[in-house]
Design a protein around this motif. Structure first.
Motif, PDB file in Angstrom:
ATOM      1  N   MET A 169     -22.632  34.704 -16.642  1.00 20.80           N
ATOM      2  CA  MET A 169     -21.793  33.940 -17.573  1.00 20.80           C
ATOM      3  C   MET A 169     -22.029  32.435 -17.539  1.00 20.80           C
ATOM      4  SD  MET A 169     -18.057  33.918 -15.644  1.00 20.80           S
ATOM      5  CE  MET A 169     -17.640  35.537 -16.242  1.00 20.80           C
ATOM      6  N   GLY A 170     -22.708  31.944 -16.513  1.00 12.25           N
ATOM      7  CA  GLY A 170     -22.978  30.506 -16.450  1.00 12.25           C
ATOM      8  C   GLY A 170     -24.158  30.060 -17.292  1.00 12.25           C
ATOM      9  N   PHE A 171     -25.001  30.990 -17.725  1.00 13.91           N
ATOM     10  CA  PHE A 171     -26.178  30.622 -18.511  1.00 13.91           C
ATOM     11  C   PHE A 171     -25.843  29.751 -19.720  1.00 13.91           C
ATOM     12  CE2 PHE A 171     -29.178  33.838 -16.679  1.00 13.91           C
ATOM     13  CZ  PHE A 171     -30.233  32.964 -16.495  1.00 13.91           C
ATOM     14  N   PRO A 172     -24.909  30.146 -20.569  1.00  9.41           N
ATOM     15  CA  PRO A 172     -24.640  29.341 -21.764  1.00  9.41           C
ATOM     16  C   PRO A 172     -24.116  27.944 -21.448  1.00  9.41           C
ATOM     17  CG  PRO A 172     -23.742  31.564 -21.996  1.00  9.41           C
ATOM     18  CD  PRO A 172     -24.132  31.401 -20.571  1.00  9.41           C
ATOM     19  N   PHE A 173     -23.633  27.723 -20.217  1.00  4.29           N
ATOM     20  CA  PHE A 173     -23.055  26.439 -19.831  1.00  4.29           C
ATOM     21  C   PHE A 173     -23.969  25.651 -18.886  1.00  4.29           C
ATOM     22  CE2 PHE A 173     -19.694  29.462 -20.766  1.00  4.29           C
ATOM     23  CZ  PHE A 173     -18.942  28.767 -21.701  1.00  4.29           C
ATOM     24  N   PHE A 174     -25.191  26.144 -18.695  1.00  4.22           N
ATOM     25  CA  PHE A 174     -26.158  25.503 -17.807  1.00  4.22           C
ATOM     26  C   PHE A 174     -26.913  24.444 -18.611  1.00  4.22           C
ATOM     27  CE2 PHE A 174     -30.379  25.722 -15.507  1.00  4.22           C
ATOM     28  CZ  PHE A 174     -29.922  25.147 -14.327  1.00  4.22           C
ATOM     29  N   MET A 192     -26.369  33.375 -11.805  1.00  2.50           N
ATOM     30  CA  MET A 192     -25.897  32.364 -12.754  1.00  2.50           C
ATOM     31  C   MET A 192     -24.473  32.655 -13.177  1.00  2.50           C
ATOM     32  SD  MET A 192     -28.191  29.999 -13.260  1.00  2.50           S
ATOM     33  CE  MET A 192     -28.115  29.319 -14.904  1.00  2.50           C
ATOM     34  N   GLY A 193     -23.581  32.821 -12.174  1.00  6.91           N
ATOM     35  CA  GLY A 193     -22.167  32.921 -12.490  1.00  6.91           C
ATOM     36  C   GLY A 193     -21.647  31.584 -12.978  1.00  6.91           C
ATOM     37  N   SER A 194     -20.333  31.446 -13.054  1.00  5.79           N
ATOM     38  CA  SER A 194     -19.755  30.218 -13.613  1.00  5.79           C
ATOM     39  C   SER A 194     -20.075  28.995 -12.756  1.00  5.79           C
ATOM     40  CB  SER A 194     -18.242  30.371 -13.778  1.00  5.79           C
ATOM     41  OG  SER A 194     -17.603  30.574 -12.530  1.00  5.79           O
ATOM     42  N   GLY A 195     -20.496  29.188 -11.510  1.00  4.67           N
ATOM     43  CA  GLY A 195     -20.929  28.067 -10.680  1.00  4.67           C
ATOM     44  C   GLY A 195     -22.168  27.372 -11.209  1.00  4.67           C
ATOM     45  N   ALA A 196     -22.879  28.010 -12.149  1.00  2.00           N
ATOM     46  CA  ALA A 196     -24.066  27.380 -12.736  1.00  2.00           C
ATOM     47  C   ALA A 196     -23.701  26.162 -13.579  1.00  2.00           C
ATOM     48  CB  ALA A 196     -24.822  28.395 -13.601  1.00  2.00           C
ATOM     49  N   ARG A 197     -22.470  26.093 -14.067  1.00  2.00           N
ATOM     50  CA  ARG A 197     -22.074  24.933 -14.886  1.00  2.00           C
ATOM     51  C   ARG A 197     -22.051  23.649 -14.053  1.00  2.00           C
ATOM     52  NH1 ARG A 197     -17.764  21.892 -15.916  1.00  2.00           N
ATOM     53  NH2 ARG A 197     -16.542  23.076 -14.409  1.00  2.00           N
ATOM     54  N   PRO A 198     -21.297  23.585 -12.918  1.00  2.00           N
ATOM     55  CA  PRO A 198     -21.357  22.359 -12.118  1.00  2.00           C
ATOM     56  C   PRO A 198     -22.738  22.103 -11.516  1.00  2.00           C
ATOM     57  CG  PRO A 198     -20.051  24.053 -11.007  1.00  2.00           C
ATOM     58  CD  PRO A 198     -20.276  24.521 -12.402  1.00  2.00           C
TER      59      PRO A 198
END
Length: 320
Positions: free
Chosen positions: A116-121, A80-86
């Motif tokens: 780091m992508g968790f909070p933006f998922f 769940m790196g920053s790619g989890a946001r898109p």
């Protein structure tokens, strides 16, 4: 398993194109065009498609996040790196709200670039969704919660609307999840990292990032060759050159394109995807690394079947 979608392929931290990078791509394209004119937009599009990938595209800048697409209704996500946001935004756009979904997330390790992508998922904030977080680290839940605590993030973990569960897996033991046999194995990395082997009836995928392979450790090499055995796709940490991995960046917990080729050849794997790209390497450097890796595979192949080598980039979709 049907497809693999790469949503984030960088290692260590996200990076992005700079204005200078874009300037150089435009200049390179105009040099190739050499003053020619185009009848219409279709002709222009055809010209652009014919340019080298380092000119007409980019490997992207999001940190590690990969999706496995199956025939089932549930979603499978690796890290769940920053790619989890898109990725989360794409799921909301496709399935809408409310339309409860189940997400199975497999975490390689607890370093921030993979969490780091968790909070933006976005799906984690929608009531009715179910999120199952799988991993081998006893502190997995603590790590996920901690990054959403004040003063680090304005939204507390307790505000998640989805039902979130944590599944502590046993290394080197098969787990049946979403119709797949999933086998995690310990990897050499600070704080421990785990690779995953996913097996369906007719396909095998290995996700092995953040793992260092010591050249002198023959036993470990043979263990990973068995772990990769016969895989249709191996997603492999190729962050450093062999020289870096064996010298100045020894004990930094990452591997190289050369080791990836050697392991996949020994394992009779079908396809190798270079992954977890070094943030300082721009598109030209990564494209050059891919060509060098393909040449290496060709000259070391011997009597083995060809190993297809690709370099993962944000947005790449591979059929399995």
């Amino acid at each position: 398993m049907k497809q693999v979608v790469f949503w984030g392929t960088r290692g260590a931290l996200p990076t992005s194109l700079t204005s200078r990078d874009i300037h150089e791509k435009i200049v390179a394209a105009l040099v190739v065009a050499n003053g020619r004119s185009f009848r219409n937009r279709n002709a222009l599009e055809e010209f652009v498609r014919g340019l080298p990938f380092a000119v007409n595209g980019t490997f992207g800048g999001n940190s590690s996040c990969v999706e496995i697409v199956t025939s089932g209704p549930e979603h499978i996500i690796l890290d769940m790196g920053s790619g989890a946001r898109p990725l989360g935004q794409a799921k909301i756009a496709r399935f809408g709200v409310p339309n409860p979904q189940t997400y199975h997330i497999f975490i390689s390790h607890l370093h921030w670039d993979h969490l780091m992508g968790f909070p933006f998922f976005a799906p984690m904030y929608i009531p009715g969704n179910r999120i199952v977080i799988h991993g081998c680290h006893p502190r997995l839940e603590e790590a996920v919660r901690r990054q959403m605590q004040a003063p680090c993030f304005p939204v507390d973990y307790s505000q998640a609307g989805a039902q979130i569960e944590f599944d502590l897996m046993t290394p080197d033991h098969p787990h049946y999840i979403c119709g797949l046999n999933v086998i995690p194995t310990l990897q050499l990395h600070a704080g421990d990292s785990y690779g995953y082997r996913f097996e369906s009836v007719d396909r095998t995928l290995v996700y092995s990032t953040d793992c260092e392979h010591k050249l002198e450790d023959i036993e470990a090499f043979e263990r990973f060759a068995r772990f990769f055995a016969g895989a249709d796709l191996v997603i492999f940490d190729a962050m450093y050159s062999l020289a870096e991995a064996a010298s100045v960046k020894s004990d930094w917990g990452h591997s190289s394109n050369v080791i990836g080729v050697e392991l996949c050849q020994a394992a009779a794997a079908r396809r190798l995807a270079l992954f977890h790209h070094e943030p300082v390497n721009d598109d030209k450097q990564l494209a050059r690394l891919l060509e060098e890796t393909r040449r290496l595979e060709q000259i070391t192949r011997g009597e083995r079947p060809p190993l297809e080598v690709v370099s993962a980039y944000d947005g790449l979709i591979l059929d399995l």
